[in-house]
Design an enzyme around this catalytic site. Sequence first.
Site, short mmCIF file in Angstrom:
data_model
loop_
_atom_site.label_atom_id
_atom_site.label_comp_id
_atom_site.label_asym_id
_atom_site.label_seq_id
_atom_site.Cartn_x
_atom_site.Cartn_y
_atom_site.Cartn_z
N SER B 116 0.86 -1.07 -0.10
CA SER B 116 0.02 0.02 0.02
C SER B 116 1.09 1.18 -0.09
CB SER B 116 -0.82 -0.07 1.35
OG SER B 116 -1.78 1.10 1.09
N GLU B 356 -1.60 11.50 12.07
CA GLU B 356 -2.01 10.09 12.40
C GLU B 356 -1.52 8.90 11.81
OE1 GLU B 356 -4.31 12.21 11.96
OE2 GLU B 356 -4.84 13.16 13.80
#
Lengths: 609, 609
Positions: B116, B356
């Site tokens: 990814s 995050e």
Amino acid sequence: MSKADVLKKIAARLRIHSLRMTTRAGSGHPTTCLSMADLAACLFFSEMRYNVDDPEDWGNDEFVLSKGHAAPILWAAYAEAGIIKEEELMDLRKISSRLEGHPTPRMNWVKAATGSLGQGLSVGVGLALAQRLGRSRGRTFVLMGDGECAEGAVWEAAGAAAHFGLNNLVAIVDINRLGQSDATMHGHDLGAYARKFKAFGWVVHRVNGHDIPAILDVLNKARAARGPAVVLAKTVKGKGVSFLEDQNGWHGKPLKEEELQKALREIGPMPDICARKLVRPRKKALCPDWKKDFSFERTAYADKTATRLAYGIALEKLGRINDWVVALDGDVKNSTYAEKFFASFPGRSFQSYIAEQNMVGMGLGMSVKGFIPFLATFAAFLTRAHDQIRMAAYSFANIKLCGSHVGVSIGEDGPSQMGLEDLAVFRPIPGCVVLYPSDAFSAEACVEAAAQHQGLVYIRTTRPATRLLYSKEEKFPIGGSKILRQGDGDAATVIAAGITVLEALKAHDELKKENIGLRIIDAYSVQPLDRKTIGCAADQTGGRVVVVEDHFPAGGLGEAVAIALAGKARVIHLCVRELPRSGKPDELLEAYGISASHIVRAVKDLIRP
Amino acid sequence: MSKADVLKKIAARLRIHSLRMTTRAGSGHPTTCLSMADLAACLFFSEMRYNVDDPEDWGNDEFVLSKGHAAPILWAAYAEAGIIKEEELMDLRKISSRLEGHPTPRMNWVKAATGSLGQGLSVGVGLALAQRLGRSRGRTFVLMGDGECAEGAVWEAAGAAAHFGLNNLVAIVDINRLGQSDATMHGHDLGAYARKFKAFGWVVHRVNGHDIPAILDVLNKARAARGPAVVLAKTVKGKGVSFLEDQNGWHGKPLKEEELQKALREIGPMPDICARKLVRPRKKALCPDWKKDFSFERTAYADKTATRLAYGIALEKLGRINDWVVALDGDVKNSTYAEKFFASFPGRSFQSYIAEQNMVGMGLGMSVKGFIPFLATFAAFLTRAHDQIRMAAYSFANIKLCGSHVGVSIGEDGPSQMGLEDLAVFRPIPGCVVLYPSDAFSAEACVEAAAQHQGLVYIRTTRPATRLLYSKEEKFPIGGSKILRQGDGDAATVIAAGITVLEALKAHDELKKENIGLRIIDAYSVQPLDRKTIGCAADQTGGRVVVVEDHFPAGGLGEAVAIALAGKARVIHLCVRELPRSGKPDELLEAYGISASHIVRAVKDLIRP
């Protein structure tokens, strides 16, 4: 009185409102409102053009408060503009009020919910693209915090804005130096922000964010920029109240009553000025009168076809009859087959490159201007945009997401590319429809149903070409299901969707040889689930149910069925229970327990006396 | 033979392996391997220092292949280094092989699964921080694709690397101009990348990625940089094979057998060279011998305490007895109470600011070097890092995530701040433990259990202070539950967790007045769920079960219980069924149907004859 003096008075009014509202509510973020008060006064009462009587006026400038925790001053600005009544401000954060703690479209001038930071700029890119596409003279303004510039999504959006050459987009960064828990990474180093925005292709202006003539001047310059422009405003958190100014530890804290009185004494009495008179609309403009049909002539598939290919074919057909449909891609359009739309409608096709968060944020921005965005990438990569998808739902957005390459059936590329948690991403989203077609005909029907439905829809597509099960006339309404096999005395019901429908049919044929009848249900509408048909089938097959899905155990079809049937049926749940490996699709279906042979075994377990 | 000539021959070997492997496998990404072959030769056989006999050698340089689809050349490089056998390369992508389509730690030199895109740099930041913290002389190299630089996560990581002044981190960007479906945003404009990295605080070097002496030279320079350095390498996708070079449409396509033969003829015969001899280790270094205990003295809470506060207190205590524990924050440490750890152990505390994704990626990097990272932010904002969390699980990472401010019980801040889908994020993650304490004592115990457990753990904490239910001696093992109320002839079982345990207890007291007994279970271990206790309770209470949770319907405790009890109990599921608003916590619990009064009503519905 000079314009600057008037705006200064309006800024004071905004500060007073913000302080009072948050003290009354007993929570909220007053100091972040104070830092942007002068910017807000200049934007809402000088720079921006909008028709206070119509938030949908096609000529309006659009505004996104990306730093959503400053909601009080947004409500205060709308009150000053005469859009909401001043007394309503005191209802901030009450359960009965549309004036929530962070902006949501329950207040109809808010186009996108904010409060999860770093998302507003993507929405702004979408709004500005929509204005350009719809030939609106309106511009888009995004007011951001400095802290949120740490979010990567900001830079995805910044890159896209420059790539699309959006000269109708202005970002304003309220650089007040302080985050929630501490100083930001760059503090008051405006140069650091300037270098980044410049490197990402923006026209950069710096300004003292409390110097109103200077703010008006840079906004003026930004209007003339040839691409996206950013105003970097050096501000003071808590500006205007000595004991709040530039102090850490005041984030998200309202003033106590005595502190409020002290603060109000410092700001002085509420200036007597009618801000509303300063609001200037553009000449009333109408939304384009483009064709907006939904029913297209379906393809007469004759051979094995991947549902992802049918998605692409259907999207292109939809594009022919509906000018509001736009497509967005994350550089995988040759895999999702969005490329068919891109080839036919380049003007309505938007490449987000490998930036899924920005893709969803742009889609949200376009949808609120009436476009119907279809976004596609690998299902696995939609996890990247989970927060944006969540906020799109909170914005009641009308966007359609397609996740391709789901489950172990993709084969050799391995787990990073397999969508195995996507149903668990989309099913909890309030109001989200989840469709999972099992053949090319149903895939086309799902695209049509998705387009017709007002709201968020997720379509899950499969990589390999699979055989045809239906016909081009068949309807697939949202909330429905298909009974593919049934007979008197069926021993059990198998509920499947997508690739596992084919496995279920094989299991049916296998068990038929042993005179065991199976009811096969294609639960293409994973959400809402066809509880009635499923409940009825479970009942008629002795409460014996097998659910089989190409997904991890939690949050998918199995649990959806389990809660729907709780107490009414025994359920064996076949799904992917460990981290899969690379391998051939059939091998993987077998190895991870979701193939026909596993269904046969599960049924036999259920019917064993 | 000059070093450059030797490396050129090794690059040819890597190219030949990559082409053969992918043709044999019938899938994979050969052209992206060819563009980076010269870079890989220089890195693995000149610049990097590693002990081929021990991937855990504390002196090793670390390597992350962020562009994970180039896995074949990574396997080829390890084969050339003598780490894997050459014949094993032909097993690429087989279900029996550790050489997967994208790198996973099933091959033990891979520290983090990739595939990814845009995640490797964050992992590299974590590795480099861990090397610095553990006084390793090892450095970290991250090889990235140009396409993935569109991902915002790359810029989160870039900002963090500069902020931390990581002079032991080198990024190499293989700028081959072509993405999957088309050219990238910047094509071969190296200046565009240079401006961005420079603006983010990096030392930038540009190079022709096929000029081996030049590559060696810039790697040499990067070694001397005072901060993170990036090598921007201009390359040609498919380099070395005329019909592949710089051609669109070849991404992710292996060569057919006759194409392979043609390509191999162009590259020439396999050069006869032993690359392994070039690999140089550092002097053997040992991992620090720091204390690593897990059991700390619990706090004797005496009054109402928020579980988030107890999390912070426990984390600080854990830090005292375990030097491997590190804490990461996303600028909310004063809300999650990670600030307690930050105050006591500034050297082991890492501020990720509002980023995050990078926080999770950094945590992954630190965990693979043996650290035990505790990451905390609002549960709602962990959705932002869903893709990184997924990949951390695929990397078998030992990281602990805490999501605070869950559910409507946070009150006035509104839905953007409410974690209402976090259970659905974490429950599908393979092997992930999910803990949801209901009081301060159990929160401390959950922190201890999380630390002790090897693997991914999610802890869900609540904003408001809540009353104490347990004692400091009570144990909360993973997979357990607590029966808080029981009696003979209980009419129903109520299964709750966190804030709703308190509501269940109120309902118990209410119904007791009417002589209706309730079995109350605190399902603090949401995953794995204590199926045995729950099944037994359901059985003993006539198959009547109410599940009540502060979460959206899908993917949470309700569905976990429903599938566990399928066929064995009727289940009424109380949860948040619509998009909530701002309001007071108690008002919201009531309005969204998860308060004591709703539990009472549900129980009465269940027992109605």
